[in-house]
Write a protein that holds these residues in place. Structure first.
Motif, PDB file in Angstrom:
ATOM      1  N   GLY A   1       0.802  -0.990  -0.063  1.00 30.56           N
ATOM      2  CA  GLY A   1      -0.020   0.024   0.063  1.00 30.56           C
ATOM      3  C   GLY A   1       0.901   1.307  -0.185  1.00 30.56           C
ATOM      4  N   CYS A   2       2.138   1.089   0.200  1.00 29.37           N
ATOM      5  CA  CYS A   2       2.996   2.413  -0.067  1.00 29.37           C
ATOM      6  C   CYS A   2       3.108   2.694  -1.348  1.00 29.37           C
ATOM      7  CB  CYS A   2       4.520   2.033   0.678  1.00 29.37           C
ATOM      8  SG  CYS A   2       5.485   3.363   0.628  1.00 29.37           S
ATOM      9  N   GLU A   3       2.832   3.918  -1.625  1.00 24.85           N
ATOM     10  CA  GLU A   3       2.858   4.568  -2.948  1.00 24.85           C
ATOM     11  C   GLU A   3       4.442   4.571  -3.574  1.00 24.85           C
ATOM     12  OE1 GLU A   3       0.161   7.921  -5.114  1.00 24.85           O
ATOM     13  OE2 GLU A   3       1.498   8.681  -3.410  1.00 24.85           O
ATOM     14  N   VAL A   4       4.595   4.308  -4.878  1.00 21.46           N
ATOM     15  CA  VAL A   4       5.830   4.116  -5.417  1.00 21.46           C
ATOM     16  C   VAL A   4       6.026   5.206  -6.479  1.00 21.46           C
ATOM     17  CG1 VAL A   4       7.455   2.883  -6.728  1.00 21.46           C
ATOM     18  CG2 VAL A   4       5.826   1.553  -5.166  1.00 21.46           C
ATOM     19  N   ILE A   5       6.937   6.151  -6.012  1.00 19.72           N
ATOM     20  CA  ILE A   5       7.383   7.362  -6.825  1.00 19.72           C
ATOM     21  C   ILE A   5       8.870   6.983  -7.473  1.00 19.72           C
ATOM     22  CG2 ILE A   5       7.785   9.526  -6.827  1.00 19.72           C
ATOM     23  CD1 ILE A   5       5.785   9.780  -4.776  1.00 19.72           C
TER      24      ILE A   5
ATOM     25  N   PRO B   1       4.640   2.404 -11.949  1.00 14.54           N
ATOM     26  CA  PRO B   1       4.833   3.223 -10.938  1.00 14.54           C
ATOM     27  C   PRO B   1       3.643   4.254 -10.805  1.00 14.54           C
ATOM     28  CG  PRO B   1       6.353   4.268 -12.436  1.00 14.54           C
ATOM     29  CD  PRO B   1       5.731   2.917 -12.978  1.00 14.54           C
ATOM     30  N   ASP B   2       3.418   4.812  -9.571  1.00 11.37           N
ATOM     31  CA  ASP B   2       2.360   5.644  -9.039  1.00 11.37           C
ATOM     32  C   ASP B   2       2.702   6.988  -9.568  1.00 11.37           C
ATOM     33  OD1 ASP B   2       0.459   3.933  -7.361  1.00 11.37           O
ATOM     34  OD2 ASP B   2       2.390   3.950  -6.163  1.00 11.37           O
ATOM     35  N   LEU B   3       3.747   7.356  -9.593  1.00 12.86           N
ATOM     36  CA  LEU B   3       4.257   8.788 -10.141  1.00 12.86           C
ATOM     37  C   LEU B   3       5.493   8.937 -10.447  1.00 12.86           C
ATOM     38  CD1 LEU B   3       2.470   9.712  -7.189  1.00 12.86           C
ATOM     39  CD2 LEU B   3       2.506  11.855  -8.568  1.00 12.86           C
TER      40      LEU B   3
END
Length: 293
Positions: free
Chosen positions: A58-62, A85-87
């Protein structure tokens, strides 16, 4: 809810594999400043495999790629984008043209990969005087932009001034970015506090950033993550008051009253908007009223 973003060097396997367990809402896998030119190729593969095979829980990946005026950024995207990736964190964003160049290339790759448009969002990193001056045009350059991010270390070098823990030298840049981001309806993130051993300093710096209107704050040390998360989370007192405001609004409507007061203070639109924001944040953290029932 993205309160904290933790930088992890893209060429350090032991840090990358622990990224999901360090408490940050998002991790920034860094292919730029943390990686020497001779190690760029290996770091890309390592970051690619980390995203592909690791469960970030659940940790966002940038991913911070290299700047669009470098020889590396397209190769970074070629390797990273298939992992969704998320961003993408875009360094040295000094104009809308920088953002549009990255947006166009990402869009082409998304189409080739069969992704929906704007699957991978952009976060321009503002770390030049020109970037600060162009903050609104950068923030509103295209729908892919999700947030602005202030990078004070490179900015102060560009401004030819001393970077201090007090941060007086970046006050204008901070407020300028917050206003630009809010005007463009995107989030905005504060620069890391770089003294990893100053526990009082990170508390003060994070609280000041929140008071200015920042959405959250980046960190270069896991030690700072807990403080940042706490500062950028609503307190129980704030949550309770927000629900009182919404209850007062509901009761006034049921009774047909136009004027609404709570604890002797008139409830106007800005107070309602802040209450709604607090409740939304609380629900994301599992602290909503229904979560406590």
């Amino acid at each position: 809810m993205r309160r904290s973003m933790l930088f992890l060097p893209g060429n350090t396997p032991n840090m990358l594999v622990n990224g999901a367990f360090l408490g940050a809402d998002a991790v920034i896998l860094d292919l730029e400043d943390a990686v020497a030119p001779s190690e760029k190729d290996a770091a890309r593969v390592l970051v690619r495999n980390t995203i592909r095979y690791m469960d970030f829980r659940g940790c966002e990946v940038i991913v911070r790629i290299n700047a669009v005026d470098s020889d590396f950024w397209q190769a970074d995207l070629d390797e990273i984008l298939p992992q969704k990736p998320d961003l993408i964190l875009l360094p040295k964003s000094s104009s809308a043209q920088d953002v549009l160049a990255a947006d166009a290339y990402i869009g082409q790759k998304e189409a080739a990969l069969g992704f929906a448009p704007n699957t991978v969002r952009l976060m321009p990193l503002i770390e030049t005087a020109l970037g600060v001056e162009n903050a609104f045009s950068i923030a509103s350059a295209c729908p892919r932009v999700a947030a602005l991010f202030l990078g004070a270390e490179d900015l102060t070098a560009d401004l030819r001034c001393q970077r201090t823990k007090a941060g007086r030298e970046i006050e204008y840049a901070r407020t300028r970015l917050v206003v630009a981001a809010r005007a463009a309806n995107v989030d905005v993130y504060d620069t890391p506090f770089t003294d990893v051993n100053d526990d009082e300093g990170i508390q003060t710096d994070a609280a000041y950033a929140k008071a200015l209107g920042f959405t959250g704050k980046a960190s270069i040390s896991p030690r700072h993550v807990e403080v940042i998360n706490r500062v950028f989370s609503p307190t129980q007192k704030e949550i309770d008051y927000a629900y009182e405001v919404m209850d007062a609004i509901r009761l006034a409507k049921e009774q047909g009253r136009g004027a609404i007061a709570l604890r002797g203070k008139m409830i106007d639109a800005p107070i309602v908007a802040r209450a709604e924001q607090t409740i939304a944040a609380a629900r994301e953290m599992g602290l909503g009223r229904e979560d406590r029932a």
